[in-house]
Design an enzyme around this catalytic site. Structure first.
Site, PDB file in Angstrom:
ATOM      1  CE  LYS A  32     104.386 -30.986 -36.307  1.00  0.00           C
ATOM      2  NZ  LYS A  32     104.944 -32.206 -35.216  1.00  0.00           N
ATOM      3  CG  ASP A  45     101.545 -34.590 -30.834  1.00  0.00           C
ATOM      4  OD1 ASP A  45     102.184 -33.610 -30.803  1.00  0.00           O
ATOM      5  OD2 ASP A  45     102.259 -35.761 -31.063  1.00  0.00           O
ATOM      6  CB  SER A  46     101.668 -28.956 -28.203  1.00  0.00           C
ATOM      7  OG  SER A  46     100.820 -28.676 -29.411  1.00  0.00           O
ATOM      8  CG  ASP A 106     101.626 -32.962 -34.694  1.00  0.00           C
ATOM      9  OD1 ASP A 106     102.475 -33.423 -35.567  1.00  0.00           O
ATOM     10  OD2 ASP A 106     101.767 -32.526 -33.512  1.00  0.00           O
ATOM     11  CD  GLU A 121     106.752 -36.066 -32.409  1.00  0.00           C
ATOM     12  OE1 GLU A 121     107.306 -37.085 -31.778  1.00  0.00           O
ATOM     13  OE2 GLU A 121     106.059 -35.316 -31.912  1.00  0.00           O
ATOM     14  CD  GLU A 143     109.903 -29.714 -30.216  1.00  0.00           C
ATOM     15  OE1 GLU A 143     109.151 -30.215 -30.917  1.00  0.00           O
ATOM     16  OE2 GLU A 143     109.521 -29.939 -29.092  1.00  0.00           O
TER      17      GLU A 143
HETATM   18  O1  KIV Z   1     102.780 -30.812 -31.221  1.00  0.00           O
HETATM   19  C1  KIV Z   1     103.160 -29.609 -31.550  1.00  0.00           C
HETATM   20  O2  KIV Z   1     102.787 -28.484 -31.144  1.00  0.00           O
HETATM   21  C2  KIV Z   1     104.448 -29.593 -32.171  1.00  0.00           C
HETATM   22  C3  KIV Z   1     105.133 -28.339 -32.460  1.00  0.00           C
HETATM   23  C4  KIV Z   1     105.820 -27.796 -31.396  1.00  0.00           C
HETATM   24  C5  KIV Z   1     106.149 -28.585 -33.625  1.00  0.00           C
HETATM   25  O3  KIV Z   1     104.739 -30.603 -32.749  1.00  0.00           O
END
Ligand code: KIV
Length: 261
Positions: free
Chosen positions: A114, A46-47, A85, A116, A180
């Site tokens: 993934k 989600d970056s 994510d 959080e 992280e």
């Molecule tokens: O969203 C993302 O890119 C991440 C990574 C930096 C682990 O969660």
């Protein structure tokens, strides 16, 4: 064609003492290049909110954004495990919500999700639905407003909370976990204490693997970060290419006869 990477293979790499190489990707072209580089795992993170959509945080990223980019990246990636994510607000209401949104990401082309934070009931439910899950603890960017900024987590007494979260996420059935922005000594201890691979970003060298945001290692951003290293000065590389193209058009050097019909 090298052998396809799967979630069980990522898990097995810890026992085999093989470092796990992970990068983010958000579209078909960069996904293809990253896949050809031989990375083990590609994360549609989600970056993308920051590096593709231009937001300051990942909070505005929606399920629709994620699905769009997972579909695109899927078209470029063959070998690496493709992880997506779960964005802000898409899994913390209930296990049912977490499963529903994980299914949507899998149907868009992901091979694992993934999430959080210490959402163990949700992780159990997603794994039960047949979907491999990666955890993520420490500086979890979706909670930036709780943290009051992008700050190193788990220092001093706060380390106990990060260790407990990592252990409960591993016990809930996650196949790997991102650590992280936490001190290197803390990630060393967690890596020793849990049986699933730890994937670090700003968490030192002792993790079982590393993940980086593609745009950071390619030097595309204006900012530099302590947790990242520029392997290419991408911004200048691309800028020079575009400037040469513009000059050639202005001076009628492009198109050449071989570009014409
Ligand atoms: O969203 C993302 O890119 C991440 C990574 C930096 C682990 O969660």
């Amino acid at each position: 064609m090298p052998e396809k990477v799967t979630a069980p293979k990522i898990l097995a790499m810890k026992a085999a003492d093989k470092k796990i190489v992970c990068l983010t990707a958000y579209d078909a072209y960069f996904g293809r290049i990253a896949d050809r580089s031989g990375v083990d795992l590609l994360l549609v993170g989600d970056s993308l909110g920051n590096v593709v959509l231009g937001h300051d945080t990942t909070v505005p990223v929606t399920m629709d954004d994620m699905i769009h980019h997972v579909r695109a990246t899927r078209r470029g990636v063959e070998r690496a495990l493709l992880v997506a994510d779960l964005p802000f607000g898409s899994y913390n209401e209930s296990p049912a919500q977490a499963v529903k949104n994980s299914v949507a990401l899998m149907q868009a082309g992901a091979e694992a999700v993934k999430m959080e934070g210490d959402y163990t009931d949700e992780i159990r439910a997603i794994v039960k639905a047949g979907i491999p899950v990666m955890g993520h603890v420490g500086m979890t960017p979706q909670s930036v407003n709780n943290f009051g900024g992008f700050k190193v987590q788990g220092k001093g007494e706060a380390s106990a909370k990060v260790i407990a979260a990592a252990k409960s996420i591993a016990a809930a059935g996650a196949f790997a976990i991102v650590l992280e922005l936490i001190p290197a000594d803390l990630s060393k201890q967690i890596t020793h204490d849990i049986s699933i691979p730890t994937i670090g970003i700003g968490a030192g060298v002792h993790c079982d693997g590393q993940v980086q945001v593609l745009h950071d290692i390619l030097g595309l951003a204006d900012e530099t970060f302590r947790h990242a290293s520029r392997y290419v000065d991408g911004q200048n590389l691309f800028l020079q290419g575009m400037e040469r193209y513009a000059a050639d058009v202005r001076e009628s050097r492009f198109p050449k006869p071989e570009n014409s019909f």
